[in-house]
Design an enzyme around this catalytic site. Structure first.
Site, PDB file in Angstrom:
ATOM      1  N   ASP A  87      -9.387 -46.762  83.078  1.00  8.71           N
ATOM      2  CA  ASP A  87     -10.385 -47.505  82.307  1.00  8.71           C
ATOM      3  C   ASP A  87      -9.981 -47.402  80.837  1.00  8.71           C
ATOM      4  OD1 ASP A  87     -12.609 -48.339  80.835  1.00  8.71           O
ATOM      5  OD2 ASP A  87     -14.018 -47.717  82.390  1.00  8.71           O
ATOM      6  N   LYS A 124     -17.298 -54.211  75.123  1.00 16.50           N
ATOM      7  CA  LYS A 124     -17.162 -53.302  73.991  1.00 16.50           C
ATOM      8  C   LYS A 124     -16.205 -53.882  72.933  1.00 16.50           C
ATOM      9  CE  LYS A 124     -20.005 -50.932  76.349  1.00 16.50           C
ATOM     10  NZ  LYS A 124     -19.709 -51.109  77.737  1.00 16.50           N
ATOM     11  N   TYR A 140     -17.892 -42.755  82.572  1.00 13.95           N
ATOM     12  CA  TYR A 140     -19.071 -43.528  82.164  1.00 13.95           C
ATOM     13  C   TYR A 140     -20.105 -43.457  83.298  1.00 13.95           C
ATOM     14  CZ  TYR A 140     -21.912 -47.745  81.791  1.00 13.95           C
ATOM     15  OH  TYR A 140     -22.962 -48.624  81.780  1.00 13.95           O
ATOM     16  N   ARG A 177     -15.293 -71.032  90.470  1.00  7.56           N
ATOM     17  CA  ARG A 177     -15.262 -69.625  90.909  1.00  7.56           C
ATOM     18  C   ARG A 177     -13.810 -69.211  91.150  1.00  7.56           C
ATOM     19  NH1 ARG A 177     -15.473 -68.834  95.969  1.00  7.56           N
ATOM     20  NH2 ARG A 177     -17.248 -70.179  96.407  1.00  7.56           N
TER      21      ARG A 177
HETATM   22  C1  LIG Z   1     -15.882 -46.849  79.674  1.00  4.44           C
HETATM   23  C2  LIG Z   1     -16.753 -47.887  80.322  1.00  4.44           C
HETATM   24  N1  LIG Z   1     -16.345 -48.462  81.471  1.00  4.44           N
HETATM   25  C3  LIG Z   1     -17.102 -49.390  82.097  1.00  4.44           C
HETATM   26  C4  LIG Z   1     -18.328 -49.787  81.596  1.00  4.44           C
HETATM   27  C5  LIG Z   1     -19.131 -50.802  82.334  1.00  4.44           C
HETATM   28  O1  LIG Z   1     -19.032 -52.046  81.696  1.00  4.44           O
HETATM   29  P1  LIG Z   1     -20.190 -53.144  81.652  1.00  4.44           P
HETATM   30  O2  LIG Z   1     -21.346 -52.557  80.916  1.00  4.44           O
HETATM   31  O3  LIG Z   1     -19.554 -54.299  80.949  1.00  4.44           O
HETATM   32  O4  LIG Z   1     -20.536 -53.452  83.086  1.00  4.44           O
HETATM   33  C6  LIG Z   1     -18.778 -49.237  80.391  1.00  4.44           C
HETATM   34  C7  LIG Z   1     -20.067 -49.629  79.819  1.00  4.44           C
HETATM   35  O5  LIG Z   1     -20.596 -49.011  78.901  1.00  4.44           O
HETATM   36  C8  LIG Z   1     -17.974 -48.255  79.747  1.00  4.44           C
HETATM   37  O6  LIG Z   1     -18.357 -47.661  78.592  1.00  4.44           O
END
Ligand SMILES: Cc1ncc(COP(=O)(O)O)c(C=O)c1O
Length: 295
Positions: A176, A201, A104, A51
């Site tokens: 992000d 992604k 998101y 961890r």
């Molecule tokens: C722009 C963006 N940020 C964060 C996330 C969250 O990521 P995760 O699905 O890996 O938890 C997503 C998920 O689709 C996303 O598109």
């Protein structure tokens, strides 16, 4: 590795040091929870419990830091796990955050349904308009959150302009960078403090892993985030780390192809009689393209 290494060289080699035991050129999957100690306090290579740190995860974390041009990379079980860790490390009850109006959905849910319950307030702003971000600030604003391009509307924020606002307000700028990936955009170089990723992604790239990451520009903040990562525990497992590290090796060629394909689809849709509007940042008429950059 040298300072002159290009993105693709870094993507393939950063963090990928030859395995000290065998010379394997790809970091092995250290599928292990705990490590034999050489006596009290004698940690072999600094590893004690997975961890806290695991060599396969370390390889990914070093790779992520190199690609984003940051001082510290940290890998998590998902993008939302990374976001949760970041918010709990940066915020205390009474603090305020500015979030994008087109974040998101899962990020918005984290603020609206989870973080707010712990006494952290948020305001929604159109981050593509720097004035809207400025207007949303309060004297308690500790974080400005940007997602660019945004999911799903592909809104574009001028990171450098918002970084100026954050600096003046004494707030941290979080970006992000999931949709652009560090191949197309490096927010830390534009003044952001922390980059967030859903590795699920483009970084993973093959729809076979869920993961997340934080990359901090500053070593002290990186250390603070690493402390919280260990304290909260939502780390990326060794196999998932390895899969993402493998995906990243082809990030550049995949992103080039994604961009070419998306441009052709956008062009085709733009000429389609049944399509009213196409949102693609590569098009001249996209609002983010027109406003770029403000300095
Ligand atoms: C722009 C963006 N940020 C964060 C996330 C969250 O990521 P995760 O699905 O890996 O938890 C997503 C998920 O689709 C996303 O598109």
């Amino acid at each position: 590795m040298t300072d002159q290494d290009g993105f693709e060289t870094l993507a393939i080699h950063a963090g990928n040091t030859a395995d000290p035991l065998t010379g394997a050129v790809v970091p092995p999957i250290y599928q292990v929870s705990t490590y034999k100690q050489d006596g009290v306090g004698g940690l072999r290579g600094g590893y004690e419990y997975s961890r806290s740190a695991n060599p396969t995860r370390t390889a990914l974390e070093e790779n992520l830091a190199a690609l984003e041009g940051g001082r510290r990379g940290l890998a998590f079980a998902s993008g939302l796990a990374a976001e949760d860790c970041l918010l709990r490390a940066l915020l205390v009850p009474g603090d305020h955050v500015v979030i994008p109006n087109d974040a998101y959905g899962g990020t918005f849910r984290l603020f609206a349904k989870v973080v707010q319950r712990w006494g952290v307030e948020y305001s929604v702003a159109d981050t593509s308009d720097a004035a809207s971000v400025g207007a949303a600030l309060t004297d308690r604003t500790k974080v400005i959150w940007v997602e660019t391009p945004s999911n799903p509307l592909l809104g574009i924020t001028d990171i450098a302009a918002v970084a100026d606002i954050a600096r003046t307000a004494g707030a941290k700028l979080v970006v992000d960078n999931t949709f652009a990936s560090p191949y197309l955009q490096q927010p830390l170089a534009l003044g952001a403090d922390v980059v967030v990723h859903s590795l699920t992604k483009y970084m993973g790239g093959h729809s076979d892993v869920v993961g997340g990451a934080l990359v901090a520009a500053d070593a002290g903040l990186g250390e603070e985030l690493a402390y919280h990562q260990n304290a909260m525990g939502a780390v990326a497992g060794p196999f998932d780390s390895w899969i993402v590290l493998r995906g990243i090796k082809t990030l550049a060629v995949r992103m080039d192809r994604h961009c070419e394909n998306a441009a052709r689809v956008a062009e085709m849709l733009g000429g389609h009689p049944k399509v009213a509007r196409v949102l693609y940042p590569g098009l001249e008429e996209h609002p983010g393209t027109r406003s770029r950059p403000s300095r």
